[in-house]
Design an enzyme around this catalytic site. Structure first.
Site, PDB file in Angstrom:
ATOM      1  N   GLU A 181       0.745  -1.147  -0.020  1.00  0.00           N
ATOM      2  CA  GLU A 181      -0.094   0.014   0.008  1.00  0.00           C
ATOM      3  C   GLU A 181       0.879   1.043   0.039  1.00  0.00           C
ATOM      4  OE1 GLU A 181      -2.737   0.540   3.439  1.00  0.00           O
ATOM      5  OE2 GLU A 181      -3.674   2.285   2.260  1.00  0.00           O
ATOM      6  N   LYS A 223      -2.358  -1.964  -3.137  1.00  0.00           N
ATOM      7  CA  LYS A 223      -3.478  -1.119  -2.733  1.00  0.00           C
ATOM      8  C   LYS A 223      -2.996   0.291  -2.800  1.00  0.00           C
ATOM      9  CE  LYS A 223      -6.079  -0.380   1.404  1.00  0.00           C
ATOM     10  NZ  LYS A 223      -6.788  -0.580   2.374  1.00  0.00           N
TER      11      LYS A 223
HETATM   12  P1  13P Z   1      -9.096   4.243   3.686  1.00  0.00           P
HETATM   13  O1  13P Z   1      -9.954   3.796   2.653  1.00  0.00           O
HETATM   14  O2  13P Z   1     -10.126   4.996   4.646  1.00  0.00           O
HETATM   15  O3  13P Z   1      -8.150   5.384   3.162  1.00  0.00           O
HETATM   16  O4  13P Z   1      -8.450   3.266   4.262  1.00  0.00           O
HETATM   17  C1  13P Z   1      -7.977   2.372   3.723  1.00  0.00           C
HETATM   18  C2  13P Z   1      -6.608   1.981   4.498  1.00  0.00           C
HETATM   19  O5  13P Z   1      -6.751   0.694   4.671  1.00  0.00           O
HETATM   20  C3  13P Z   1      -5.771   2.751   4.725  1.00  0.00           C
HETATM   21  O6  13P Z   1      -4.488   2.086   5.153  1.00  0.00           O
END
Ligand code: 13P
Length: 346
Positions: A181, A223
């Site tokens: 991510e 992600k």
């Molecule tokens: P949000 O969709 O609220 O941005 O959160 C996703 C997430 O896992 C952030 O690390």
């Protein structure tokens, strides 16, 4: 080398996570973050309210139609539903894969303009082995990049890419699918073009590092954040522009070996996050499955409706179900804004 048993498990996990029409619920807010979200809507944050809230979400009838996996915070991995079932087992029964947030948050990276790098690699192999015995089949690690005139720096981009790749390689060696991510933050008045330029540099560095560490791209989830205008930008790009620019940047940087890309919502409204995902999938055919892994854009309405009261569980679950369904439709390119009226969302 990944041993053959682990390999089989990784393949089974990624097949489930990339199922068409399904997404991932991020319910892995740290205690500090969920407390902030609870306080904003007047819910007290205790170990039991956090447990009850997550039970409300995860026991939503038929939610497995749209949700393939749920990312949990460590506290939830060890908690039980009211009938005494551990959360990972409860999810397993529904055919939903339990995942776990494994990073240990952000620290300042010296010699930058207070940019941040994610920590948590020390002892990670041991933690992953333990989480796996508790049922976790995938993991998440978040890196953040703030946009300003002088950031993100190449130093921060490279440092975070290296750490993300080391985490991903460790996950695969332990039979856990890594969810990588890199979040380019929405905060600021930057244009969508500036977000595109930064996202391209970040994703290029991430994939170079993943290759350097021999991470199997077929066995990971990406992600990312969407390519969007900064929160306070004077000219806000519409969904069609967001869809087009996000797909352009992803095509330049993400090999088609990656099976699924599941976006974070990053502070967009629920409706925006769904419309933007739809706009991307309207550009099909695409080389990857493009779906969601939202926290706020799935939870905002149900959390407000629930407010810690048992009597609100059914209504909160209905709004969560409806939101998940709309995002599932967007992941298939079948959502339209008019569907918002047909749901009972508050
Ligand atoms: P949000 O969709 O609220 O941005 O959160 C996703 C997430 O896992 C952030 O690390």
């Amino acid at each position: 080398m990944i041993n053959p048993t682990m390999m089989k498990e990784l393949e089974a996990t990624i097949a489930k996570l990339s199922a068409r029409g399904k997404g991932i619920l991020a319910a892995d807010e740290s205690t500090a973050t969920i407390t902030k979200r609870f306080n904003a809507v007047g819910i007290e944050s205790t170990e039991d309210t956090r447990r009850a809230y997550r039970e409300m979400l995860l026991t939503t009838p038929k939610i497995n139609e749209f949700i393939a996996g749920v990312i949990l915070f460590e506290e939830t991995l060890n908690q039980k539903t009211s009938d005494g079932t551990l959360f990972p087992q409860a999810l397993d029964k529904l055919g939903i894969l339990p995942g776990i947030k494994v990073d240990k948050g952000l620290v300042i990276l010296p010699n930058t303009l207070d940019e941040q790098v994610t920590q948590g690699l020390d002892g990670l192999a041991e933690r992953l082995a333990e989480y796996r015995t508790k049922g976790a089949r995938f993991a998440k690690w978040r890196a953040v990049y703030a946009i300003s005139e002088n950031t993100p720096s190449m130093l921060a981009i490279k440092a975070n890419a290296e750490v993300l790749a080391r985490y991903a390689a460790l996950c695969q060696a332990n039979g856990i699918v890594p969810m990588v991510e890199p979040e380019v933050l929405i905060d600021g008045n930057h244009t969508i073009e500036r977000c595109a330029e930064v996202s391209e540099r970040v994703l290029n560095a991430v994939f170079r590092a993943l290759n350097r560490h021999k991470v199997r791209l077929e066995l990971m989830v990406l992600k990312p954040s969407m390519v969007i205008s900064g929160k306070t930008c004077a000219i806000k790009a519409n969904a069609e522009q967001v869809g087009r620019m996000t797909v352009t940047i992803l095509k330049r940087t993400v090999p088609s070996a990656v099976p699924t890309i599941n976006f974070l919502s990053g502070g967009q409204s629920c409706e925006e996050a769904t419309a933007n995902l739809q706009a991307m999938n309207a550009l099909a055919p695409l080389p990857w499955n493009l779906s969601f892994s939202y926290a706020r854009a799935l939870q905002d309405y149900p959390m407000k409706i629930w407010r810690g009261d048992k009597n609100n569980v059914a209504a909160a679950q209905k709004s969560f179900y409806d939101r998940a369904k709309l995002n599932s439709l967007a992941s298939l390119g079948k959502y339209s804004a008019s569907m918002e009226k047909e749901t009972s969302i508050a």
